[in-house]
Each structure stands twice: as C-alpha cells, then as structure tokens.
Design a protein around this motif. Structure first.
Motif, PDB file in Angstrom:
ATOM      1  N   PHE A 616       0.833  -1.197   0.000  1.00  0.00           N
ATOM      2  CA  PHE A 616       0.000   0.000   0.000  1.00  0.00           C
ATOM      3  C   PHE A 616       0.870   1.251   0.000  1.00  0.00           C
ATOM      4  CE2 PHE A 616      -2.039   3.431   2.413  1.00  0.00           C
ATOM      5  CZ  PHE A 616      -3.153   3.658   1.616  1.00  0.00           C
ATOM      6  N   ARG A 617       0.555   2.180  -0.897  1.00  0.00           N
ATOM      7  CA  ARG A 617       1.272   3.459  -0.952  1.00  0.00           C
ATOM      8  C   ARG A 617       0.424   4.526  -0.271  1.00  0.00           C
ATOM      9  NH1 ARG A 617       5.694   3.103  -3.976  1.00  0.00           N
ATOM     10  NH2 ARG A 617       5.794   1.332  -5.390  1.00  0.00           N
ATOM     11  N   PHE A 618       1.072   5.239   0.606  1.00  0.00           N
ATOM     12  CA  PHE A 618       0.370   6.265   1.357  1.00  0.00           C
ATOM     13  C   PHE A 618      -0.224   7.300   0.405  1.00  0.00           C
ATOM     14  CE2 PHE A 618       0.455  10.287   3.856  1.00  0.00           C
ATOM     15  CZ  PHE A 618      -0.546   9.945   4.749  1.00  0.00           C
ATOM     16  N   THR A 619       0.518   7.603  -0.652  1.00  0.00           N
ATOM     17  CA  THR A 619       0.032   8.541  -1.655  1.00  0.00           C
ATOM     18  C   THR A 619       0.824   8.339  -2.932  1.00  0.00           C
ATOM     19  OG1 THR A 619      -0.426  10.877  -2.139  1.00  0.00           O
ATOM     20  CG2 THR A 619       1.637  10.377  -1.014  1.00  0.00           C
ATOM     21  N   CYS A 620       0.305   8.843  -4.026  1.00  0.00           N
ATOM     22  CA  CYS A 620       1.022   8.828  -5.298  1.00  0.00           C
ATOM     23  C   CYS A 620       0.405   9.896  -6.199  1.00  0.00           C
ATOM     24  CB  CYS A 620       0.984   7.450  -5.964  1.00  0.00           C
ATOM     25  SG  CYS A 620      -0.672   6.832  -6.280  1.00  0.00           S
ATOM     26  N   GLY A 621       1.126  10.259  -7.248  1.00  0.00           N
ATOM     27  CA  GLY A 621       0.640  11.277  -8.154  1.00  0.00           C
ATOM     28  C   GLY A 621      -0.361  10.703  -9.141  1.00  0.00           C
ATOM     29  N   GLU A 622      -1.641  10.957  -8.904  1.00  0.00           N
ATOM     30  CA  GLU A 622      -2.674  10.454  -9.810  1.00  0.00           C
ATOM     31  C   GLU A 622      -2.893  11.454 -10.941  1.00  0.00           C
ATOM     32  OE1 GLU A 622      -6.289   8.849  -8.335  1.00  0.00           O
ATOM     33  OE2 GLU A 622      -5.397   8.199  -6.440  1.00  0.00           O
ATOM     34  N   ASN A 623      -2.844  10.957 -12.170  1.00  0.00           N
ATOM     35  CA  ASN A 623      -3.048  11.799 -13.341  1.00  0.00           C
ATOM     36  C   ASN A 623      -3.968  11.088 -14.322  1.00  0.00           C
ATOM     37  OD1 ASN A 623      -0.805  14.178 -13.273  1.00  0.00           O
ATOM     38  ND2 ASN A 623       0.026  12.314 -12.359  1.00  0.00           N
ATOM     39  N   PHE A 624      -4.650  11.875 -15.144  1.00  0.00           N
ATOM     40  CA  PHE A 624      -5.474  11.273 -16.186  1.00  0.00           C
ATOM     41  C   PHE A 624      -4.597  10.388 -17.063  1.00  0.00           C
ATOM     42  CE2 PHE A 624      -8.016  15.230 -15.421  1.00  0.00           C
ATOM     43  CZ  PHE A 624      -9.159  14.594 -14.962  1.00  0.00           C
ATOM     44  N   ASN A 625      -5.085   9.210 -17.350  1.00  0.00           N
ATOM     45  CA  ASN A 625      -4.321   8.234 -18.116  1.00  0.00           C
ATOM     46  C   ASN A 625      -4.551   8.453 -19.608  1.00  0.00           C
ATOM     47  OD1 ASN A 625      -2.995   6.030 -19.156  1.00  0.00           O
ATOM     48  ND2 ASN A 625      -4.437   4.519 -18.389  1.00  0.00           N
ATOM     49  N   PHE A 626      -3.534   8.977 -20.307  1.00  0.00           N
ATOM     50  CA  PHE A 626      -3.717   9.245 -21.734  1.00  0.00           C
ATOM     51  C   PHE A 626      -3.677   7.960 -22.568  1.00  0.00           C
ATOM     52  CE2 PHE A 626       0.747  10.118 -20.647  1.00  0.00           C
ATOM     53  CZ  PHE A 626       1.430   9.281 -21.521  1.00  0.00           C
ATOM     54  N   LEU A 627      -3.400   6.816 -21.938  1.00  0.00           N
ATOM     55  CA  LEU A 627      -3.464   5.533 -22.645  1.00  0.00           C
ATOM     56  C   LEU A 627      -4.821   4.859 -22.509  1.00  0.00           C
ATOM     57  CD1 LEU A 627      -0.040   3.870 -21.705  1.00  0.00           C
ATOM     58  CD2 LEU A 627      -0.573   5.361 -23.615  1.00  0.00           C
ATOM     59  N   GLN A 628      -5.704   5.420 -21.689  1.00  0.00           N
ATOM     60  CA  GLN A 628      -6.965   4.750 -21.413  1.00  0.00           C
ATOM     61  C   GLN A 628      -7.769   4.538 -22.689  1.00  0.00           C
ATOM     62  OE1 GLN A 628      -9.523   6.746 -18.622  1.00  0.00           O
ATOM     63  NE2 GLN A 628     -11.081   5.171 -18.679  1.00  0.00           N
ATOM     64  N   GLY A 629      -8.343   3.360 -22.815  1.00  0.00           N
ATOM     65  CA  GLY A 629      -9.175   3.037 -23.970  1.00  0.00           C
ATOM     66  C   GLY A 629      -8.426   2.396 -25.109  1.00  0.00           C
ATOM     67  N   LEU A 630      -7.099   2.443 -25.075  1.00  0.00           N
ATOM     68  CA  LEU A 630      -6.315   1.739 -26.078  1.00  0.00           C
ATOM     69  C   LEU A 630      -6.201   0.271 -25.676  1.00  0.00           C
ATOM     70  CD1 LEU A 630      -3.486   4.388 -26.584  1.00  0.00           C
ATOM     71  CD2 LEU A 630      -5.460   3.999 -28.061  1.00  0.00           C
ATOM     72  N   CYS A 631      -6.036  -0.586 -26.661  1.00  0.00           N
ATOM     73  CA  CYS A 631      -5.908  -2.022 -26.388  1.00  0.00           C
ATOM     74  C   CYS A 631      -4.498  -2.488 -26.699  1.00  0.00           C
ATOM     75  CB  CYS A 631      -6.905  -2.816 -27.244  1.00  0.00           C
ATOM     76  SG  CYS A 631      -8.632  -2.417 -26.930  1.00  0.00           S
ATOM     77  N   LEU A 632      -4.123  -3.596 -26.115  1.00  0.00           N
ATOM     78  CA  LEU A 632      -2.824  -4.187 -26.419  1.00  0.00           C
ATOM     79  C   LEU A 632      -2.943  -5.063 -27.661  1.00  0.00           C
ATOM     80  CD1 LEU A 632      -1.728  -4.898 -22.806  1.00  0.00           C
ATOM     81  CD2 LEU A 632      -0.400  -3.592 -24.431  1.00  0.00           C
ATOM     82  N   HIS A 633      -1.940  -4.950 -28.516  1.00  0.00           N
ATOM     83  CA  HIS A 633      -1.929  -5.686 -29.780  1.00  0.00           C
ATOM     84  C   HIS A 633      -1.735  -7.174 -29.514  1.00  0.00           C
ATOM     85  CE1 HIS A 633      -0.555  -6.967 -33.811  1.00  0.00           C
ATOM     86  NE2 HIS A 633      -1.190  -5.896 -34.256  1.00  0.00           N
ATOM     87  N   GLU A 634      -2.287  -7.992 -30.398  1.00  0.00           N
ATOM     88  CA  GLU A 634      -2.166  -9.441 -30.287  1.00  0.00           C
ATOM     89  C   GLU A 634      -0.712  -9.879 -30.133  1.00  0.00           C
ATOM     90  OE1 GLU A 634      -2.636 -13.632 -30.591  1.00  0.00           O
ATOM     91  OE2 GLU A 634      -3.954 -12.020 -29.908  1.00  0.00           O
ATOM     92  N   HIS A 635       0.225  -9.136 -30.735  1.00  0.00           N
ATOM     93  CA  HIS A 635       1.636  -9.534 -30.713  1.00  0.00           C
ATOM     94  C   HIS A 635       2.482  -8.648 -29.792  1.00  0.00           C
ATOM     95  CE1 HIS A 635       1.124 -12.439 -33.963  1.00  0.00           C
ATOM     96  NE2 HIS A 635       0.376 -11.539 -34.589  1.00  0.00           N
ATOM     97  N   TYR A 636       1.856  -7.998 -28.813  1.00  0.00           N
ATOM     98  CA  TYR A 636       2.618  -7.092 -27.960  1.00  0.00           C
ATOM     99  C   TYR A 636       3.724  -7.809 -27.189  1.00  0.00           C
ATOM    100  CZ  TYR A 636       0.851  -8.480 -23.326  1.00  0.00           C
ATOM    101  OH  TYR A 636       0.602  -9.158 -22.168  1.00  0.00           O
ATOM    102  N   THR A 637       3.537  -9.090 -26.909  1.00  0.00           N
ATOM    103  CA  THR A 637       4.521  -9.820 -26.115  1.00  0.00           C
ATOM    104  C   THR A 637       5.835 -10.029 -26.854  1.00  0.00           C
ATOM    105  OG1 THR A 637       3.612 -11.934 -26.880  1.00  0.00           O
ATOM    106  CG2 THR A 637       2.738 -11.041 -24.830  1.00  0.00           C
TER     107      THR A 637
END
Length: 837
Positions: A616-637
């Motif tokens: 558990f982190r007492f606090t952290c810098g929360e920011n809007f996630n500019f990656l939200q809604g993107l998907c990982l490619h089938e071959h990302y691995t």
C-alpha cells in the motif's frame, strides 16, 4: 473474405514501401517496432460453453460448495457473465454458453473464476486466464483447467470460434497498442409531462453506458417544464455496450430508492450519423423521449504512437551535433571538427538523493563546464533530487553558455535558509488555494501536489509560474543538452521492484517508451480516451512535476525493506499459488505471441492482508491516463520491453496493464532504479557514452547492478559490471565499464559520491596546506547532515558537496577524454563501414 486478405496484404506490404513502416529490419534479422499505421482486421464470434467442474472442495467444511463461474472478457464486453449456482455439489454441471465478439488485432484474454456462493461474501476458489489467440476458427476446442492435481479439481470449458457477421474494421496500431474508432453517443432527454415530478417525491433520471469514458450522468431533481437534458458518452464500439436509462424516486430521509422504470438500448442498434428518437414509457400515461445520435470517429490520434524520437527532438539533435562537434575538436585537440555522423552521443545522468543530489549535481555540472566537456553532452537526465537542479537551471535558456556560479549561489541561498516560512499561515493559505483550484478543475489532488508546492518554496521561496514546455526555448537552437526527467508508473498493489513503467518528461513530449505512446507536454494532464483528446486542461506548473519526480511520500513498506535489508516481501510469494502449463491436454507449442495459461489459487486471508499492508502506498501522483481506452496488440509480447515470459509479472496480464486503467500512478523513479538509465538506453537515442553521477549514501553500485539486470532481461546492450571487494568497501572516484568487442554497448563512466583524494588536494595536483583548507575537506558523506529528509544545510555543508562533486570530475579528466575518444573512433569506424556498403 478475399478482399479483407488482399487489403491486409496491401497495408502490410505496400505502405512500408511508401514510408509509413511499422517494422524495420535490424542487422541481426530481427524486427524493430517503429511508427503507427492503419491496418484492417476481421471480427470473430466466440462461444464459451462452461461445461462442468469436478472434485470441487468448498471453503466451508460443513457443507459442499455452491459453485458458479464468472466469465469475463474485458476487451469484448464491459459486463461480467455468470452461470447459475449449482447448490451443494462437488461435481457441478452447467452446460451454459456465453457469446462474445472479438477483434483479431487485440490480445484477448478470457478470465474464468470459480466461486463458492456465500450469504455474506462469495468465496473465490480458483481462476484462470486463457489466451484466445491459440484458437483456430471453425473448430471446437475443449479445455480442462486443472486447479489442483492432487485432488483432481478441474474446470471443463468448450470454445468455438467463427467468423463474425460484422465486416472487418480498420485500426491504428504501432504493434504494441491498438486504437479503434471511437463511438460517440449524444443524447437529449425531453420530459414534456411535468407531472412525472410529483410533490410527494422527487424523480431522478440516470443515464449510463458501461465501459464508456464518462461516468453515469444524473439530471436535475427539479426540472423546468419542457426543459432539455443532454448527455455525451465515448465508448469503444467493440465492447457491444448498452445505453441504460433509469428513472428512480430520490430517497428522502429513510425512504429507500425506488426504481420507477428501466430501459436498455443496445448501442449496436443505433444507426451511425442519424438522429433517432426512442420513447421510454413511464407507467401507462407518461413517457420520456430520447433523441440519440451515434457517431464513429476514425480520425488520426491526438497522441503519438511510435518508437522513433519525436520530430522536434530529432531537429534538436541535428543542431546539437554542430555544438558537440566543435567542443570535441577543442577538448580532444583534434585537427578538425568531426562530421555530424561521426559525433558520439553523450548522456549525463544524475541520481536521486533529495537535496544532497540536487546540490551535488551543481558541482558535477560545474566541473564538466570548467573542462569544456559540458558542450559535448547531448542529453542531461535526472531522477528525484537531481530533477530539482535540472528543472531550475533550465529556467535560463542559455544556462550552459554562462557560468554556473550564479545558479549555484542562488541554490545555496535557498538551501541554507530557514524552511519555517514554508509553514507560515500565509503559505498554508496559498497551498490551500492552489490545491482547491486544482480540485475544482476536476484534477486529481494528493499529498504529492502539496509536496510539490513545498519544493517550490524550498527552491524559489515564491510562486514559480514556469511549466515544462517553457524549456523548449532552452533547446530549440541546440544550445543546451536535452533534458529528460524520469518518473515511473506503478500499480497500487504491486511492489515497484516487481513492476515499474518508465515515463519520460521532456520539453516537447511526455510518454512511455515501453508502449510507444507520447502526448505533447502542453497536454499532459488533459483527458484522453482511445487516443483522442476529450478535454484539455492547462499544463501543470513544474512544481507539481517536481513533487512527483521526487515523491518520497509515495514509498511503501516493501520499498523500505528493499532499501534497508535488500529484500521485500518475497517470503509471501509461495502463498500465491500459480500453476502454468503451455497447453492443457495437447501440450502443443505456443506461438511467440501467445501467453501461457495462468491458474490462480487465492492467497489465504492472512497472506493477503500482509501483502496489502506491504504494497500500500500512502500517496502517489494520480493523473489522467492518456493511454486509457487503447488495447494491447495481439503480438505485444514480442516486444522485449514486456516481461510477459515471466508468468507472475503484470506484463503477462494484459487485462490489468496501464491502458486498462483510468489513472496513471506516477511516483519517484528511484523506487525502481535510482538513476534514469532506462530512458537514455533506448536504442533510438543511440547513446555512446554515459556519465553516471551517483549521489547515494550506501552501495554506490546498486544502480549499475540493477540496470545490468534490467538490460539483460530486455536484451539491451549494456556493459558487464565487474567489481572487486575493495570497490564495495572503499569505492574510487570514477569507474569505466565497457565492452570493447561490441560497439553497440555504451561506455559507462560511474562517479560515486566519495571523499577520497579531495581530502588531500584542493585541486588536481594541488595539495591542501593550511588547517582551514584541511578542515573544509575533512567530512564524511554518510554524515546525518546529508540524509534524505535534510533540506537545510549550513553554508559550509553546501559548499563541501558542490566542491567535492566538482573536484571528482576535474580529477578524472583523462578518463573522460579517453571515453570520448573511444566513442569518436567507434562512430568513425561505423561511418566507414556504411560508406563501404
């Protein structure tokens, strides 16, 4: 579907020839991910039939399990499906089928979870994550997932994959991330019968779209007659979501909420680019009229998907090479300046260490400037306390062209002044106003933001209006090294030693090299979804970034144990039982892109509690996630940046990775590696020489060993770190690590913060004679004065750190010259090889 196949071939073969390549051939025959392109992929229909379970032991010893199975595919549906409950049965039978629509471009991981139903809380017995990429269309696949080999506890599931009726669709991808067209739902609710809002109770309309970026929206309790209420939702059309409309009675006092009517409208039923009306009946006499319009955006993205350097950084490099070339001619005493393609790339790294690191970096940079080496530097990167120094000196667009004496004296005046003013009533009022303004702007506010305001006072003792993008003026002519500030994105419940995604901040862009995703610095903190800018917010002042870059308060117990005793909560790993097989029954070989099936047996309650406490982190810098809604490619691995081959690593669970998160959790990069090596070691930066200044109090080689491990796991060229026992007990001022046989391995010069010859010499070759000179140099770095939480120094303490760091550079001039000369020769040989081809 012949035209689909032909279209994919054209996009995959013709476009690279035209210059929008995503893959570029390496010398070793491998492929390197490059820039985005548009590709067409088909849709499939997936049938998941949960057949039965066998030999299931419930958690309740007094009765058999009441089993049911949850079926979840986050890349296809925002809903969680579940079977019926099989009561009091250790061999439950279901034979229930669930249907999903999947897209071939996306890494689709199905999650099956077996539960024992309980009155108070359902008990998770086991879960499985199954990569659907190995399914062959048109064939039935039966899988038995063995949870417990000893008791033969197992779950049997049948899969059937077939071509879908929906036409193939186009996506934007860089081979790691996939951006689908974004579906925008606009609606207006018209309520023309005011009698719906009776005097005996208020009415409230709630509208929601599961899986959408926007939260559920509610409308006024007391509407005006003939009023209109509008709403907007953005959602991935692949999710096949629904528009939910609920009319409810607003509770008064202890009266419970009562649902008056509920309606669900499948988004797939809405025609594109046409307004349609939908009537929601409320009883026999009243109705709500909805005017709806669905639009699909397939325009270019507002963020950059790519693995090359951004255009402006490349322009900087062209200009900086001219400066570096002239500087190399001078410091290496060359007959003529090297040509641009012969100029080696030099990076200077400053480690973390709070005020100690900030102060010491002033001295290190002054030493490089005095020797003329500062103009040979292309990149200047820092972490934690070093970023405080770098971000301060870059307020002057010509800082490296003038003496650093002035900036150092200003820093001295602030470091040596009292910090009590930071907690005066006026300052506390100022902090409150600033944080309240951020909160009113819908920005996430945390203790990290307050910490940033405190740092602002410590460094400037006044409001600092500058932003990171203001530093573009300091690099637009190549006059200074290019600054790179480091942070890491973490998961709240995972140790930063186990998972940390490096995030770089530069004057032009902020982004994740791991994902190949970047946004303009001016737009960091704005709201993005599926790669599109939804709402722009003002760029944060740099003090808020400084608080995040040096966020000591974001530490958790696992980080503390790592730093104090060298290990964290590894003793708990055995409690989390993960069984892995390549493929149950057939044992067929997996393709390189396919993830191994993961089976999870939940931790015991005690182990889970301890794990939560440690991570558990007492606090952290929360920011809007500019990656939200993107998907990982089938071959990302297949990208070596992802450690998906480690089954227990979060990279092997794409449904839990950053693109699926609503927020970024950015903290001090020192919680991973206390020096920003990963950011300058990116192959596209092609760094030849790294000057690593380590301002740690203990173990001055830890960052090197951690970086060596980091690079080995990702196949990044890095020299082997060989140390002798005496190096640990009595470290020298400078170490050179290289691999003379591999020109792709950078030369690393590592400078621990040690007080060795400085005690005897006030300058290289000039001995200290007076008692005052000797007393000045007679101090121990490990003294409590220079601790992490010490922000105020006496003038002599500040001067000692600056002069020591400066001297250690001056005293190793020949080592630096040798490294630069070797790097220049490497570049020249590379140029000759290329010319001979």
């Amino acid at each position: 579907m012949l035209w689909i196949s032909l279209s994919r071939q054209l996009i995959g073969r013709v476009l690279p020839v035209l210059g929008t390549m995503m893959f570029q051939k390496r010398e070793k025959g491998e492929f390197q991910l490059r820039n985005w392109q548009r590709e067409i992929y088909p849709h499939y229909e997936l049938l998941v039939k949960v057949l039965r379970a066998r030999n299931i032991k419930g958690r309740d010893l007094l009765s058999e399990a009441d089993c049911f199975v949850e079926v979840q595919l986050p890349t296809s549906s925002p809903f969680i499906s579940r079977t019926t409950v099989a009561p009091n049965c250790c061999h439950p039978e279901w034979n229930e089928t669930f249907r999903f629509q999947i897209h071939e471009a996306v890494k689709n991981i199905l999650e099956l979870t077996l539960y024992d139903k309980d009155v108070l809380q359902n008990k998770k017995l086991a879960s499985v994550k199954f990569d659907l990429g190995g399914l062959e269309p048109g064939h039935s696949h039966n899988h038995t997932f063995l949870f417990n080999p000893k008791n033969r506890e197992e779950l049997q599931v049948e899969f059937f994959l077939e071509k879908g009726n929906k036409p193939a669709s186009e996506v934007i991808t860089n081979g790691i991330l996939v951006a689908h067209p974004c579906l925008k739902i606009q609606g207006t609710i018209e309520e023309k019968v005011n009698s719906l809002w009776h005097e005996d109770g208020n009415r409230l309309i709630k509208v929601s779209v599961p899986g959408a970026y926007e939260k559920p929206q509610s409308f006024p309790k007391y509407p005006v007659k003939d009023s209109t209420n509008t709403f907007v939702f953005h959602v991935n059309p692949i999710l096949q979501s629904k528009l939910n409309i609920v009319l409810q009675q607003v509770p008064e006092l202890e009266i419970p909420t009562r649902i008056l009517c509920r309606e669900e409208i499948p988004l797939s039923s809405l025609p594109l680019d046409q307004e349609v009306q939908h009537v929601v009946a409320v009883g026999e006499e009243h109705a709500l009229t909805l005017t709806l319009k669905a639009e699909e955006s397939s325009r270019d993205l507002d963020l950059r998907l790519g693995f090359d350097l951004c255009e402006k950084e490349q322009m900087f490099l062209d200009k900086r090479k001219q400066v570096v070339s002239k500087a190399l001619q001078k410091v290496l005493k060359l007959d003529e300046a090297p040509q641009n393609d012969e100029v080696p790339v030099v990076a200077v790294l400053g480690s973390g260490g709070g005020t100690r690191a900030m102060t010491s970096l002033y001295g290190s940079l002054a030493g490089l400037q005095e020797l003329g080496f500062l103009d040979t530097v292309t990149y200047l990167s820092g972490i934690s306390g070093s970023t405080w120094c770098i971000s301060t000196i870059y307020k002057n667009p010509a800082w490296s062209l003038t003496s650093l004496d002035g900036p150092t004296k200003r820093a001295r005046s602030f470091v040596c002044s009292s910090k009590t003013g930071a907690f005066s009533s006026d300052q506390l009022h100022y902090y409150g106003q600033q944080l309240l303004a951020r909160e009113k702007s819908s920005l996430h506010v945390s203790l990290i933001d307050l910490w940033g305001l405190l740092i602002e006072h410590f460094l400037h003792q006044e409001e600092n209006p500058t932003k990171l993008s203001d530093q573009q003026a300091a690099v637009d002519q190549g006059q200074n090294p290019y600054p790179i500030y480091a942070g890491i994105n973490v998961h709240k419940n995972v140790s930063s030693q186990d998972f940390a995604e490096w995030c770089e901040f530069t004057p032009y862009e902020v982004g994740f090299p791991k994902y190949g995703a970047f946004v303009p610095t001016e737009l960091f903190g704005s709201e993005f979804f599926m790669g599109r800018l939804l709402k722009s917010w003002p760029e944060p002042r740099i003090c808020y970034l400084q608080g995040m870059w040096g966020s000591a308060f974001a530490i958790n117990l696992d980080d503390i144990f790592q730093k104090t005793i060298g290990s964290g909560i590894r003793f708990l790993e055995s409690k989390n039982d993960i069984n892995v097989k390549d493929d149950y029954e057939t044992q067929q070989l997996l393709s390189p892109a396919q993830l191994k099936t993961q089976l999870f047996i939940p931790q015991g309650i005690f182990a889970q509690i301890i794990t939560d406490i440690f991570t558990f982190r007492f606090t952290c810098g929360e920011n809007f996630n500019f990656l939200q809604g993107l998907c990982l490619h089938e071959h990302y691995t297949e990208s070596k940046e992802f450690l998906a081959w480690k089954v227990s690593h979060p990279d092997a669970s794409p449904n839990r990775l950053t693109p699926m998160k609503k927020c970024l959790y950015l903290v001090d990069g020192g919680f991973a590696i206390n020096s920003p090596f990963p950011l300058v070691l990116q192959p596209q930066r092609d760094v030849d020489v790294i000057l690593s200044f380590d301002y740690s109090l203990e173990n001055p080689f830890q960052v090197l060993k951690q970086t060596e491990k980091y690079c080995k796991e990702r196949d990044i060229p890095f020299p082997r770190i060989k140390l002798k026992p005496e190096d640990i007990s009595e470290p020298q001022e400078c170490y050179l690590f290289e691999n003379a046989e591999n020109p792709h391995v950078p030369i690393v010069l590592h400078f621990p913060l040690v007080n060795r010859t400085f005690q005897k010499y006030q300058a290289p070759g000039v001995e200290r004679k007076t008692s005052e000179e000797k007393d000045f140099a007679n101090f121990t770095i490990q003294d409590h004065t220079y601790g992490m939480m010490d922000f105020t120094y006496l003038p002599i303490e500040f001067d000692r750190l600056v002069e020591l760091s400066r001297y250690n550079v001056l005293n190793n001039v020949q080592v630096i010259q040798s490294a630069l000369h070797k790097a220049l020769q490497r570049r020249q040989r590379r140029r000759q090889r290329q010319a001979g081809r």
